[in-house]
Motif scaffolding. Structure first.
Motif, PDB file in Angstrom:
ATOM      1  N   LEU A  30       0.848  -1.193   0.000  1.00  0.00           N
ATOM      2  CA  LEU A  30       0.000   0.000   0.000  1.00  0.00           C
ATOM      3  C   LEU A  30       0.881   1.239   0.000  1.00  0.00           C
ATOM      4  O   LEU A  30       1.764   1.378   0.853  1.00  0.00           O
ATOM      5  CB  LEU A  30      -0.875   0.036   1.255  1.00  0.00           C
ATOM      6  N   CYS A  31       0.628   2.153  -0.933  1.00  0.00           N
ATOM      7  CA  CYS A  31       1.279   3.455  -0.822  1.00  0.00           C
ATOM      8  C   CYS A  31       0.374   4.355   0.024  1.00  0.00           C
ATOM      9  O   CYS A  31      -0.847   4.158   0.075  1.00  0.00           O
ATOM     10  CB  CYS A  31       1.542   4.073  -2.189  1.00  0.00           C
ATOM     11  N   ALA A  32       0.996   5.304   0.707  1.00  0.00           N
ATOM     12  CA  ALA A  32       0.242   6.240   1.546  1.00  0.00           C
ATOM     13  C   ALA A  32       0.953   7.583   1.507  1.00  0.00           C
ATOM     14  O   ALA A  32       2.180   7.640   1.380  1.00  0.00           O
ATOM     15  CB  ALA A  32       0.137   5.723   2.983  1.00  0.00           C
ATOM     16  N   MET A  33       0.179   8.658   1.648  1.00  0.00           N
ATOM     17  CA  MET A  33       0.758   9.992   1.531  1.00  0.00           C
ATOM     18  C   MET A  33       0.093  10.946   2.523  1.00  0.00           C
ATOM     19  O   MET A  33      -1.077  10.748   2.884  1.00  0.00           O
ATOM     20  CB  MET A  33       0.521  10.549   0.124  1.00  0.00           C
ATOM     21  N   SER A  34       0.851  11.975   2.897  1.00  0.00           N
ATOM     22  CA  SER A  34       0.257  13.009   3.743  1.00  0.00           C
ATOM     23  C   SER A  34       0.888  14.351   3.412  1.00  0.00           C
ATOM     24  O   SER A  34       1.968  14.421   2.832  1.00  0.00           O
ATOM     25  CB  SER A  34       0.441  12.678   5.221  1.00  0.00           C
ATOM     26  N   ALA A  35       0.192  15.396   3.823  1.00  0.00           N
ATOM     27  CA  ALA A  35       0.685  16.744   3.556  1.00  0.00           C
ATOM     28  C   ALA A  35       1.674  17.205   4.611  1.00  0.00           C
ATOM     29  O   ALA A  35       2.404  18.176   4.396  1.00  0.00           O
ATOM     30  CB  ALA A  35      -0.479  17.724   3.481  1.00  0.00           C
ATOM     31  N   PHE A  93      -4.427   6.564   1.535  1.00  0.00           N
ATOM     32  CA  PHE A  93      -3.860   5.310   1.044  1.00  0.00           C
ATOM     33  C   PHE A  93      -4.293   5.027  -0.389  1.00  0.00           C
ATOM     34  O   PHE A  93      -5.389   5.397  -0.815  1.00  0.00           O
ATOM     35  CB  PHE A  93      -4.340   4.138   1.905  1.00  0.00           C
ATOM     36  N   GLY A  94      -3.426   4.315  -1.114  1.00  0.00           N
ATOM     37  CA  GLY A  94      -3.824   3.700  -2.367  1.00  0.00           C
ATOM     38  C   GLY A  94      -4.596   2.427  -2.072  1.00  0.00           C
ATOM     39  O   GLY A  94      -4.738   2.014  -0.921  1.00  0.00           O
ATOM     40  N   THR A  95      -5.085   1.784  -3.128  1.00  0.00           N
ATOM     41  CA  THR A  95      -5.892   0.577  -2.947  1.00  0.00           C
ATOM     42  C   THR A  95      -5.047  -0.649  -2.630  1.00  0.00           C
ATOM     43  O   THR A  95      -5.562  -1.649  -2.156  1.00  0.00           O
ATOM     44  CB  THR A  95      -6.699   0.266  -4.206  1.00  0.00           C
ATOM     45  N   GLY A  96      -3.725  -0.564  -2.879  1.00  0.00           N
ATOM     46  CA  GLY A  96      -2.848  -1.707  -2.623  1.00  0.00           C
ATOM     47  C   GLY A  96      -2.630  -2.539  -3.868  1.00  0.00           C
ATOM     48  O   GLY A  96      -3.544  -2.690  -4.694  1.00  0.00           O
TER      49      GLY A  96
END
Lengths: 113, 114
Positions: free
Chosen positions: B88-93, B104-107
Motif C-alpha cells: 500500500l502506498c500512503a501519503m500526507s501533507a 492510502f492507495g488501494t494496494g
C-alpha cells in the motif's frame, strides 16, 4: 515493545445488529486511529483521537458509528445498527513521534449477513 | 478522480526478479510518502518513509518520489517468496499533529513464485 492489540479478531452478525471493537494502543502513544478497510481497498480513516479528544471524525458515519477513548488509552468502536456495506476489517493504529508514522493492529474482521 | 491511484494487480513474478510498484497522486500538497506492506490477515506495517522528491534505499528496497510527475515507486531487488504481500502506498501533507492524515492507495497484491 508490545504492539497494538485489537479484539475480537473476527465477528459475524446479521444486519441491524450491533457490534463493538476494542483497541489497546502501544503504551505512550497519544494518538489513536480507527480505519476501515473494505476488501480490495486501502484503509480509510474513520476517526482520530489525540489523548481522549477527537481530532478528526469527518468520515465517520455518525448515524450508526460511534467511538470513544476513555482516559486517553483504550478505545472502542461501535456500530449500531450494522448494514451489509459495513463488512470490512476495522484497523486500529497509534503513533508517537512522527505523527504520520502509524503502527497498526492486526484488525477486526466484520462480516454482516 | 481518486487522490491516490494504485494498480491493484495481482502481480506475480519469479523469485529473484526486480519488482516495481507504483502510485500516482493528484494532491500537490502531499510531501510525505510511505509504503506499507500488509500480509494476509494482518495489519499494514511501515516499510519505507520518504520526504519530498528523491530516492531512499533500505536493503533490497528502494523508494523513489518524483513530485514533478506526482509519481512514486517502490523497487524490490532479489525478490523473495517472503515478499509476497499487498503493498500500500500512503501519503500526507505533513508530519505534525493536524497535518498528518494519511491517504492510502488501494494496494497492489504481489506474489513471488519460488
Amino acid at each position: 515493545e508490545a504492539g497494538v492489540a485489537q479484539s475480537p479478531r473476527y465477528k459475524i452478525i446479521e444486519k441491524r445488529q450491533s457490534v463493538a471493537f476494542w483497541c489497546n494502543p502501544i503504551s505512550g502513544h497519544a494518538t489513536l486511529y480507527w480505519y476501515q478497510q473494505i476488501l480490495g481497498q486501502g484503509p480509510k480513516l474513520l476517526i482520530q483521537f489525540q489523548n481522549n479528544g477527537v481530532v478528526d471524525d469527518s468520515q465517520l458515519p455518525k448515524d450508526r458509528f460511534s467511538a470513544e477513548r476513555l482516559k486517553g488509552v483504550d478505545s472502542t468502536l461501535k456500530i449500531q445498527p450494522a448494514k451489509l456495506e459495513d463488512s470490512a476489517v476495522y484497523l486500529c493504529a497509534s503513533s508517537l513521534a512522527l505523527a504520520n508514522v502509524l503502527t497498526f493492529g492486526a484488525g477486526s474482521r466484520l462480516t454482516v449477513l | 478522480q481518486k487522490e491516490v491511484e494504485q494498480d491493484p494487480g495481482p502481480l506475480s513474478v519469479p523469485e529473484g526478479a526486480i519488482v516495481s510498484l507504483n502510485c500516482t497522486y493528484s494532491n500537490s500538497a502531499f510531501q510525505y510518502f510511505m509504503w506499507y506492506r500488509q500480509y494476509s490477515r494482518k495489519g499494514p506495517e511501515l516499510l519505507m518513509y520518504t520526504y519530498s522528491s528523491g530516492n531512499k534505499e533500505d536493503g533490497r528496497f528502494t523508494a523513489q518520489v518524483d513530485k514533478s510527475s506526482k509519481y512514486i515507486s517502490l523497487f524490490i531487488r532479489d525478490s523473495q517468496p517472503s515478499d509476497s504481500a499487498t503493498y500500500l502506498c500512503a501519503m500526507s501533507a505533513g508530519s505534525n499533529f493536524g497535518n498528518e492524515k494519511l491517504t492510502f492507495g488501494t494496494g497492489t497484491r504481489l506474489t513471488i513464485i519460488p
